[in-house]
Motif scaffolding. Sequence first.
Motif, mmCIF file in Angstrom:
data_model
loop_
_atom_site.group_PDB
_atom_site.id
_atom_site.type_symbol
_atom_site.label_atom_id
_atom_site.label_comp_id
_atom_site.label_asym_id
_atom_site.label_seq_id
_atom_site.Cartn_x
_atom_site.Cartn_y
_atom_site.Cartn_z
ATOM 1 N N THR A 169 0.612 7.392 3.770
ATOM 2 C CA THR A 169 0.619 5.879 3.700
ATOM 3 C C THR A 169 -0.883 6.026 2.192
ATOM 4 O O THR A 169 -0.631 5.740 1.063
ATOM 5 C CB THR A 169 1.159 4.432 3.406
ATOM 6 N N ARG A 177 -0.731 13.075 -4.941
ATOM 7 C CA ARG A 177 0.343 12.289 -5.179
ATOM 8 C C ARG A 177 1.158 14.191 -3.835
ATOM 9 O O ARG A 177 2.185 14.522 -4.698
ATOM 10 C CB ARG A 177 1.037 12.705 -6.120
ATOM 11 N N GLU A 202 8.999 9.544 5.242
ATOM 12 C CA GLU A 202 9.026 8.623 5.239
ATOM 13 C C GLU A 202 8.467 7.930 4.383
ATOM 14 O O GLU A 202 8.439 7.147 3.293
ATOM 15 C CB GLU A 202 8.929 7.726 6.467
ATOM 16 N N VAL A 205 8.801 9.475 0.522
ATOM 17 C CA VAL A 205 10.422 8.893 -0.145
ATOM 18 C C VAL A 205 10.019 7.542 -0.473
ATOM 19 O O VAL A 205 10.050 7.213 -1.550
ATOM 20 C CB VAL A 205 11.014 9.338 0.719
ATOM 21 N N ALA A 206 9.063 7.245 0.679
ATOM 22 C CA ALA A 206 8.791 5.476 0.444
ATOM 23 C C ALA A 206 8.092 5.451 -1.279
ATOM 24 O O ALA A 206 7.948 4.736 -2.019
ATOM 25 C CB ALA A 206 8.139 4.567 0.767
ATOM 26 N N ALA A 207 7.342 6.219 -1.492
ATOM 27 C CA ALA A 207 6.475 6.200 -2.417
ATOM 28 C C ALA A 207 7.180 7.449 -3.749
ATOM 29 O O ALA A 207 6.068 7.498 -5.130
ATOM 30 C CB ALA A 207 5.179 6.769 -2.035
ATOM 31 N N GLY A 208 8.360 7.486 -4.006
ATOM 32 C CA GLY A 208 9.115 8.136 -4.499
ATOM 33 C C GLY A 208 8.975 9.574 -4.717
ATOM 34 O O GLY A 208 9.013 9.888 -5.938
ATOM 35 N N LEU A 209 8.216 10.612 -3.896
ATOM 36 C CA LEU A 209 7.867 11.819 -3.873
ATOM 37 C C LEU A 209 9.167 12.402 -2.976
ATOM 38 O O LEU A 209 9.530 11.908 -2.184
ATOM 39 C CB LEU A 209 6.529 12.361 -3.229
ATOM 40 N N THR A 210 9.344 13.705 -3.329
ATOM 41 C CA THR A 210 10.210 14.774 -2.598
ATOM 42 C C THR A 210 9.401 14.999 -1.392
ATOM 43 O O THR A 210 8.553 15.999 -2.306
ATOM 44 C CB THR A 210 11.407 14.489 -3.254
#
Length: 328
Positions: A169, A177, A202, A205-210
């Motif tokens: 994070t 990114r 995790e 995903v929380a940042a909107g990334l795959t």
Amino acid sequence: MGASLREVAEHAGVSVRTVSNVVNGFRYVADDTRARVQASIDELGYRPNMAARSLRRGRTGLVALVIPEVDSPYFAELAARTVRIAEARGLTVLIDQTDGDAERERRLLHGERTQLVDGVLFNPWAVSPDELAARTDTVPLVLLGEHDSTAAVDHVAIDNVAAARAATTHLLSSGRRRVAALGLQPHVANATARRRLLGYREALVAAGLTPVPELEVPVETLHRADGHRAMLGLLDLAEPPDAVFCFTDELALGALRAAADRGVAVPEDLALAGFDDIEDGRFSVPALTTISPDKNAIAELALDCLTEESKAPRAIVAPHELIVRGSG
């Protein structure tokens, strides 16, 4: 010949029982009393009579610390802290190295290497959870590090998922990114790498990334050379990462060298974060951002487990913190 327990008590102005409590690491002694007793111990040169203690208590005063690699900076620092804390409690630590070899770890689980000790602090790498649960040795044992075992023993570790999530994070918070994870070990039974990977995912995903498979890089061992080799592979990708979370500081130091070899500026072009807060990482250029497990707390808590009886096995979480330095 050194002073006796009674002489120390008279010198410090306390009871013999209080001196015994200090020598044996009993925690419920007032700080000023402990300091006064310790000063008398040091001045008079008192040393516990281990032979007499063994006869009285049926104990040797010896504890084994069994780790995969003595020359690993993380384990070396943990061992040093364990020795110092144990000594303050009147205990002596014997250090054994397994090299992560499954057969050597199995022999320990079945009592072939524990005959002389009162307890074992054990960080296994190779034996499976089922093998840990099937342990036959009766010497008290405390597991260190992450494991999926249901063995009926105490277990001390940090929250590796939360720690990895915090490191990733942090890298994402600077606008990165394309963050890689370096240090997967699918061939190792120890769960540490799997949990650090989970925390990394995790955070993405929380940042909107795959999560991107090519950015999740396995290594054979956790040494600098592995980090260097893996980082070169990442830099050879058609789209290299702009940040890397390394599962150990040793891997991060190797990655840092690879970046320098390729003329990649850290942290301008590539942000790096490691894990373990080893001393070398504080003196690298730039110094490593890292997760710092509280090694003193891990040693204290593990030794507590050996000296404090419990009716049920305990899973104890030691503290950690993110330390931000120049690498990212």
